[in-house]
Design a protein around this motif. Structure first.
Motif, PDB file in Angstrom:
ATOM      1  N   LEU A   1       2.235   1.766  -3.431  1.00  0.00           N
ATOM      2  CA  LEU A   1       1.195   2.304  -4.311  1.00  0.00           C
ATOM      3  C   LEU A   1       0.977   3.795  -4.065  1.00  0.00           C
ATOM      4  O   LEU A   1       0.846   4.577  -5.021  1.00  0.00           O
ATOM      5  N   ILE A   2       0.960   4.196  -2.813  1.00  0.00           N
ATOM      6  CA  ILE A   2       0.765   5.619  -2.477  1.00  0.00           C
ATOM      7  C   ILE A   2       1.931   6.447  -3.000  1.00  0.00           C
ATOM      8  O   ILE A   2       1.728   7.506  -3.612  1.00  0.00           O
ATOM      9  N   ILE A   3       3.142   5.967  -2.798  1.00  0.00           N
ATOM     10  CA  ILE A   3       4.321   6.693  -3.272  1.00  0.00           C
ATOM     11  C   ILE A   3       4.314   6.776  -4.806  1.00  0.00           C
ATOM     12  O   ILE A   3       4.603   7.832  -5.378  1.00  0.00           O
TER      13      ILE A   3
ATOM     14  N   TRP B   1       1.673   6.678  -6.755  1.00  0.00           N
ATOM     15  CA  TRP B   1       0.577   7.588  -7.111  1.00  0.00           C
ATOM     16  C   TRP B   1       1.041   9.043  -6.982  1.00  0.00           C
ATOM     17  O   TRP B   1       0.836   9.840  -7.905  1.00  0.00           O
ATOM     18  N   ILE B   2       1.660   9.366  -5.864  1.00  0.00           N
ATOM     19  CA  ILE B   2       2.140  10.732  -5.632  1.00  0.00           C
ATOM     20  C   ILE B   2       3.209  11.099  -6.671  1.00  0.00           C
ATOM     21  O   ILE B   2       3.203  12.208  -7.221  1.00  0.00           O
TER      22      ILE B   2
ATOM     23  N   VAL C   1      -4.016   8.148 -12.735  1.00  0.00           N
ATOM     24  CA  VAL C   1      -3.772   9.307 -11.877  1.00  0.00           C
ATOM     25  C   VAL C   1      -4.267  10.576 -12.572  1.00  0.00           C
ATOM     26  O   VAL C   1      -4.935  11.413 -11.967  1.00  0.00           O
TER      27      VAL C   1
ATOM     28  N   ILE D   1       0.837  -1.205   0.000  1.00  0.00           N
ATOM     29  CA  ILE D   1       0.000   0.000   0.000  1.00  0.00           C
ATOM     30  C   ILE D   1       0.867   1.248   0.000  1.00  0.00           C
ATOM     31  O   ILE D   1       0.590   2.216  -0.712  1.00  0.00           O
ATOM     32  N   LEU D   2       1.930   1.234   0.779  1.00  0.00           N
ATOM     33  CA  LEU D   2       2.855   2.362   0.835  1.00  0.00           C
ATOM     34  C   LEU D   2       3.519   2.599  -0.522  1.00  0.00           C
ATOM     35  O   LEU D   2       3.633   3.745  -0.974  1.00  0.00           O
TER      36      LEU D   2
ATOM     37  N   SER E   1      -7.978  10.944 -12.403  1.00  0.00           N
ATOM     38  CA  SER E   1      -8.460  11.361 -11.081  1.00  0.00           C
ATOM     39  C   SER E   1      -8.164  12.831 -10.807  1.00  0.00           C
ATOM     40  O   SER E   1      -8.844  13.463 -10.010  1.00  0.00           O
TER      41      SER E   1
END
Length: 180
Positions: free
Chosen positions: A15-17, A19-20, A154, A12-13, A157
């Motif tokens: 994926l978040i990184i 995405w950012i 991304v 998850i971390l 969104s």
């Protein structure tokens, strides 16, 4: 059990990184497009300034027909791409009118000031072409980011939309006749 939870958290971390990182890449690409568009405005302003000086030189050599030389479109950053292209096309026509006037006034062509301004015009045109190429290269990079997977997710969104290229008008795409 702890390994599984740690693995899920790590995934998850990641994926978040990711995405950012993709969102920041899209934002940077968009800013580069804005910067390049500003470069076109700078080049058009420089072109306007040089053509205005050219008009002053022409005025010194002849008193009539100046009205056609002073019809220059104001360059503003709020113009749409179509308006920018229209303004650029009008400036091209104006530059052509200046060359035609120079042919009618041989003493104008031999003037040092006129020759220096012709050189300046060529420099300005090169600068403008380079600005257009840079803008289109940045638009290509940006548009590629917003349609390529996974960054397209991304971009969607974020509400990112593709940008329009600066294109030459149809007349300039045709071959130039060379009649001697």
């Amino acid at each position: 059990m702890l390994w599984a939870i740690g693995g899920i958290v790590a995934f998850i971390l990641i994926l978040i990184i990711a995405w950012i990182s993709m969102a920041n890449g899209i934002k940077v690409a968009n800013l580069k497009c804005d910067e390049a568009l500003s470069g076109i405005d700078v080049a058009l302003t420089k072109r306007y300034d040089v053509l205005t000086k050219m008009v002053d030189v022409v005025k010194g050599y002849q008193k009539h027909e100046v009205e056609t030389l002073t019809k220059i479109v104001q360059m503003r950053s709020n113009m749409s791409m179509a308006e920018r292209q229209d303004a650029s096309n009008r400036m091209d026509q104006l530059a052509g009118q200046i060359r035609i006037l120079a042919e009618h006034y041989p003493e104008l062509r031999s003037s040092q000031n006129f020759m220096a301004l012709q050189t300046a015009i060529m420099d300005v045109e090169e600068h403008l072409q380079a600005s257009r190429r840079l803008y289109n290269a940045n638009v290509t990079a940006y548009n590629t980011k917003i349609v390529s997977f996974p960054s397209s997710l991304v971009a969607g969104s974020m509400g990112a939309v593709s940008r329009q290229f600066f294109e030459a008008e149809a007349q300039k795409r045709m071959d130039v006749p060379m009649n001697f």
